[in-house]
Design an enzyme around this catalytic site. Structure first.
Site, short mmCIF file in Angstrom:
data_model
loop_
_atom_site.label_atom_id
_atom_site.label_comp_id
_atom_site.label_asym_id
_atom_site.label_seq_id
_atom_site.Cartn_x
_atom_site.Cartn_y
_atom_site.Cartn_z
N TYR A 78 -12.40 -3.20 -3.40
CA TYR A 78 -12.70 -3.06 -2.08
C TYR A 78 -14.33 -3.10 -1.98
O TYR A 78 -14.91 -2.53 -1.16
CB TYR A 78 -12.23 -1.91 -1.31
N GLU A 84 -9.05 -10.62 -7.92
CA GLU A 84 -8.04 -9.37 -7.91
C GLU A 84 -7.16 -9.79 -8.91
O GLU A 84 -6.57 -8.50 -9.55
CB GLU A 84 -7.38 -9.46 -6.26
N HIS A 116 -1.71 -5.64 1.40
CA HIS A 116 -2.96 -6.29 1.09
C HIS A 116 -2.65 -7.67 0.79
O HIS A 116 -1.63 -7.89 -0.12
CB HIS A 116 -3.82 -5.62 0.00
N ASN A 138 -1.92 -0.04 7.39
CA ASN A 138 -1.37 -1.61 7.70
C ASN A 138 -0.57 -2.01 6.50
O ASN A 138 -0.47 -3.39 6.37
CB ASN A 138 -2.59 -2.50 8.07
N LYS A 156 0.85 -1.29 0.09
CA LYS A 156 0.04 0.00 -0.08
C LYS A 156 0.92 1.16 -0.02
O LYS A 156 1.88 1.10 0.23
CB LYS A 156 -1.09 -0.12 1.06
P1 GDP Z 1 -7.55 -7.35 5.01
O1 GDP Z 1 -8.16 -8.40 4.17
O2 GDP Z 1 -6.84 -7.87 6.31
O3 GDP Z 1 -6.84 -6.32 4.39
O4 GDP Z 1 -8.88 -6.66 5.87
P2 GDP Z 1 -10.37 -6.23 5.30
O5 GDP Z 1 -10.39 -6.85 4.04
O6 GDP Z 1 -11.31 -6.25 6.29
O7 GDP Z 1 -10.18 -4.65 5.12
C1 GDP Z 1 -9.80 -3.99 4.07
C2 GDP Z 1 -8.75 -2.86 4.58
O8 GDP Z 1 -9.51 -1.84 5.03
C3 GDP Z 1 -7.78 -3.27 5.66
O9 GDP Z 1 -6.44 -3.84 5.04
C4 GDP Z 1 -7.54 -1.88 6.26
O10 GDP Z 1 -6.61 -0.95 5.46
C5 GDP Z 1 -8.87 -1.16 6.10
N1 GDP Z 1 -9.59 -1.32 7.13
C6 GDP Z 1 -10.51 -2.62 7.73
N2 GDP Z 1 -10.90 -2.14 8.77
C7 GDP Z 1 -10.86 -1.08 9.13
C8 GDP Z 1 -10.94 -0.17 10.30
O11 GDP Z 1 -11.57 -0.56 11.22
N3 GDP Z 1 -10.71 1.02 10.16
C9 GDP Z 1 -9.97 1.75 9.29
N4 GDP Z 1 -9.70 2.99 9.06
N5 GDP Z 1 -9.48 1.06 8.17
C10 GDP Z 1 -9.91 -0.41 7.95
MG MG Z 2 -9.52 -8.23 2.79
#
Ligand code: GDP
Ligand code: MG
Length: 160
Positions: free
Chosen positions: A60, A137, A126, A123, A20
């Site tokens: 997303y 993807e 991805h 974080n 990222k």
């Molecule tokens: P991943 O698959 O581990 O990347 O997690 P998800 O698919 O649930 O979410 C995608 C991305 O959205 C995450 O990697 C974070 O960058 C962001 N994200 C997810 N949950 C949160 C949250 O509670 N707060 C914020 N600010 N960003 C979030």
């Molecule tokens: Mg995810």
């Protein structure tokens, strides 16, 4: 189209990983490539891209109604990202383990998020969460001509 790619199983399984904008800014690209290479996975696609809002929205799509969605869009479009495709046995699941948990606070040391970041909104990386997501993807971010098949000369030292 990812309909052609459903034969990706076993050693041919593929996953999509993206460093990222914060990961690029913080010079983590080499470190992340290094971890996947040294694990024994095969690099089949790699590029630096500035993602469009449309592409990010599609990527997303499942999170579109989340409160953090707008912030996520602006974070992900704040700078270039490095997208990659890795191939190997159980690479989808293993890559997710190498990344750590979504929230860096829950990520163990030794994982990428556990070693390099502290907050969920920054974080650094991805990784696809399933083989089906990986197929979608990969076809979203890469053209067929950008994925390269090459003979792995160390295959016999990585696979039994
Ligand atoms: P991943 O698959 O581990 O990347 O997690 P998800 O698919 O649930 O979410 C995608 C991305 O959205 C995450 O990697 C974070 O960058 C962001 N994200 C997810 N949950 C949160 C949250 O509670 N707060 C914020 N600010 N960003 C979030
Ligand atoms: Mg995810």
């Amino acid at each position: 189209s990812y309909f052609f790619q459903t034969g990706w199983t076993g050693e041919n399984e593929r996953t999509f990983v993206a460093v990222k904008p914060d990961g690029v800014q913080r010079r983590l690209v080499g470190e992340i490539l290094r971890r996947f290479e040294k694990r024994g996975f095969k690099l089949v696609g790699l590029k630096l891209v500035k993602a469009s809002e449309d592409l990010l929205r599609e990527h997303y799509w499942d999170l579109r109604s989340k409160p953090f969605f707008r912030g996520l869009m602006s974070y992900m479009s704040s700078g270039p990202i490095v997208v990659m495709v890795w191939e190997g046995l159980d690479v989808v699941k293993t890559a997710r383990k190498m990344l750590g948990e979504t929230n860096p606070a829950d990520s163990l040391p030794g994982t990428i998020r556990g070693d390099f970041c502290v907050e969920v909104g920054r974080n650094v990386i991805h990784g696809s969460d399933s083989v089906a997501s990986a197929q979608k993807e990969i076809s979203l971010w890469f053209g067929q001509d950008e994925l390269h098949c090459w003979e792995d000369n160390s295959r016999g030292w990585i696979y039994d």
